[in-house]
Design a protein around this motif. Structure first.
Motif, mmCIF file in Angstrom:
data_model
loop_
_atom_site.group_PDB
_atom_site.id
_atom_site.type_symbol
_atom_site.label_atom_id
_atom_site.label_comp_id
_atom_site.label_asym_id
_atom_site.label_seq_id
_atom_site.Cartn_x
_atom_site.Cartn_y
_atom_site.Cartn_z
ATOM 1 N N GLU A 33 0.844 -1.195 0.000
ATOM 2 C CA GLU A 33 0.000 0.000 0.000
ATOM 3 C C GLU A 33 0.875 1.240 0.000
ATOM 4 N N THR A 34 0.435 2.253 -0.713
ATOM 5 C CA THR A 34 1.140 3.538 -0.754
ATOM 6 C C THR A 34 0.141 4.631 -0.414
ATOM 7 N N ASP A 35 0.569 5.568 0.385
ATOM 8 C CA ASP A 35 -0.311 6.686 0.719
ATOM 9 C C ASP A 35 0.564 7.893 1.041
ATOM 10 N N HIS A 36 -0.062 9.001 1.396
ATOM 11 C CA HIS A 36 0.689 10.239 1.625
ATOM 12 C C HIS A 36 0.964 10.468 3.101
ATOM 13 N N TRP A 37 2.187 10.827 3.435
ATOM 14 C CA TRP A 37 2.513 11.189 4.816
ATOM 15 C C TRP A 37 2.681 12.701 4.981
ATOM 16 N N GLN A 38 2.967 13.416 3.906
ATOM 17 C CA GLN A 38 3.319 14.829 4.015
ATOM 18 C C GLN A 38 2.210 15.663 4.656
ATOM 19 N N SER A 39 0.955 15.403 4.286
ATOM 20 C CA SER A 39 -0.136 16.220 4.838
ATOM 21 C C SER A 39 -0.294 15.960 6.339
ATOM 22 N N ALA A 40 -0.117 14.715 6.766
ATOM 23 C CA ALA A 40 -0.179 14.411 8.205
ATOM 24 C C ALA A 40 0.997 15.073 8.928
ATOM 25 N N TRP A 41 2.140 15.083 8.274
ATOM 26 C CA TRP A 41 3.339 15.693 8.864
ATOM 27 C C TRP A 41 3.128 17.197 9.049
ATOM 28 N N ASP A 42 2.492 17.817 8.063
ATOM 29 C CA ASP A 42 2.261 19.269 8.103
ATOM 30 C C ASP A 42 1.145 19.668 9.067
ATOM 31 N N SER A 43 0.284 18.726 9.455
ATOM 32 C CA SER A 43 -0.873 19.068 10.288
ATOM 33 C C SER A 43 -0.446 19.273 11.748
ATOM 34 N N ASN A 44 -1.360 19.788 12.544
ATOM 35 C CA ASN A 44 -1.072 19.981 13.969
ATOM 36 C C ASN A 44 -1.246 18.700 14.777
ATOM 37 N N ASP A 45 -1.787 17.686 14.132
ATOM 38 C CA ASP A 45 -2.008 16.401 14.801
ATOM 39 C C ASP A 45 -0.714 15.593 14.711
ATOM 40 N N ASN A 46 -0.258 15.086 15.849
ATOM 41 C CA ASN A 46 1.000 14.329 15.841
ATOM 42 C C ASN A 46 0.821 12.847 15.556
ATOM 43 N N ALA A 47 -0.413 12.414 15.340
ATOM 44 C CA ALA A 47 -0.654 10.979 15.126
ATOM 45 C C ALA A 47 -0.068 10.518 13.788
ATOM 46 N N PHE A 62 9.528 5.749 3.747
ATOM 47 C CA PHE A 62 9.048 7.108 3.489
ATOM 48 C C PHE A 62 9.783 7.652 2.274
ATOM 49 N N GLU A 63 9.028 8.177 1.326
ATOM 50 C CA GLU A 63 9.658 8.674 0.112
ATOM 51 C C GLU A 63 9.630 10.194 0.095
ATOM 52 N N GLN A 64 10.601 10.773 -0.629
ATOM 53 C CA GLN A 64 10.746 12.224 -0.670
ATOM 54 C C GLN A 64 9.552 12.920 -1.314
ATOM 55 N N ASN A 65 8.808 12.181 -2.121
ATOM 56 C CA ASN A 65 7.648 12.789 -2.786
ATOM 57 C C ASN A 65 6.453 12.926 -1.834
ATOM 58 N N GLY A 66 6.667 12.621 -0.549
ATOM 59 C CA GLY A 66 5.593 12.789 0.427
ATOM 60 C C GLY A 66 4.725 11.560 0.592
ATOM 61 N N GLN A 67 5.136 10.450 -0.018
ATOM 62 C CA GLN A 67 4.368 9.209 0.115
ATOM 63 C C GLN A 67 5.112 8.231 1.015
ATOM 64 N N TYR A 68 4.350 7.306 1.572
ATOM 65 C CA TYR A 68 4.996 6.206 2.299
ATOM 66 C C TYR A 68 4.486 4.906 1.698
ATOM 67 N N LYS A 69 5.277 3.859 1.918
ATOM 68 C CA LYS A 69 4.887 2.535 1.437
ATOM 69 C C LYS A 69 4.867 1.585 2.628
ATOM 70 N N LEU A 70 3.816 0.798 2.705
ATOM 71 C CA LEU A 70 3.693 -0.233 3.718
ATOM 72 C C LEU A 70 4.068 -1.556 3.081
ATOM 73 N N GLY A 71 4.874 -2.322 3.788
ATOM 74 C CA GLY A 71 5.283 -3.576 3.173
ATOM 75 C C GLY A 71 5.696 -4.625 4.164
ATOM 76 N N THR A 72 6.278 -5.671 3.617
ATOM 77 C CA THR A 72 6.781 -6.797 4.382
ATOM 78 C C THR A 72 8.165 -7.101 3.844
ATOM 79 N N ARG A 73 9.122 -7.126 4.742
ATOM 80 C CA ARG A 73 10.490 -7.351 4.244
ATOM 81 C C ARG A 73 10.718 -8.816 3.939
ATOM 82 N N GLY A 74 11.582 -9.018 2.971
ATOM 83 C CA GLY A 74 11.895 -10.381 2.531
ATOM 84 C C GLY A 74 12.931 -11.027 3.413
#
Length: 159
Positions: A72-86, A147-159
């Motif tokens: 799964e890939t989603d955005h972390w940048q907006s959460a990072w910029d928000s006042n919510d620390n979750a 975490f990627e520089q484009n503001g996205q994160y990837k969830l995964g399972t390591r091999g």
């Protein structure tokens, strides 16, 4: 594998944990353990890659380079910029480790911080002042996070 650490006060990136807008308690700082170059290299070689030294160099055979490692890939940048620390909810749904699970936040081959999952969850914004493809892994769990520089994160399972 026993590690050697850089004293927090000597760590050249310690400012990320001393930022006035994102305070880190002394108790938590005591659990943020930057690894020496040699120990960082051992962690990187064992858990991330023994071929590449940073995220943009991942190559065939490196588990983070495999498409099916990431679910799964989603955005972390907006959460990072928000006042919510979750942390973004999808991350906490994917990773349900005990608070005291040992984690390695790996910026690149010679920049790795060992800490606990609960400390990372509380202070993830501090860790991400450097966002050039860091990975979070735990030696005792298979889930991984990148975490990627484009503001996205990837969830995964390591091999």
């Amino acid at each position: 594998m026993s590690h050697t650490y850089i004293p927090f006060e000597s760590y050249k990136r310690k400012w990320i944990f001393n930022h006035k807008d994102l305070p880190v308690s002394d108790e938590d700082k005591a659990l943020i353990l930057p690894l020496s170059d040699k120990s960082a290299m051992e962690v990187w070689n064992k858990w991330i890659s023994n071929k590449s030294s940073r995220a943009e160099q991942f190559a065939k055979g490196d588990w983070p380079a495999k498409q099916d490692a990431w679910s799964e890939t989603d955005h972390w940048q907006s959460a990072w910029d928000s006042n919510d620390n979750a942390l973004p909810e999808a991350i906490t749904a994917h990773i349900q480790w005990p608070d005291d699970a040992k984690v390695y936040f790996c910026y690149e081959k010679y920049q790795v911080i060992e800490t606990r999952w609960d400390v990372f969850v509380r202070h993830w914004k501090c860790f991400l002042f450097f966002d050039d493809g860091p990975l979070l892994v735990s030696p005792n769990h298979k889930q991984a996070l990148m975490f990627e520089q484009n503001g996205q994160y990837k969830l995964g399972t390591r091999g």
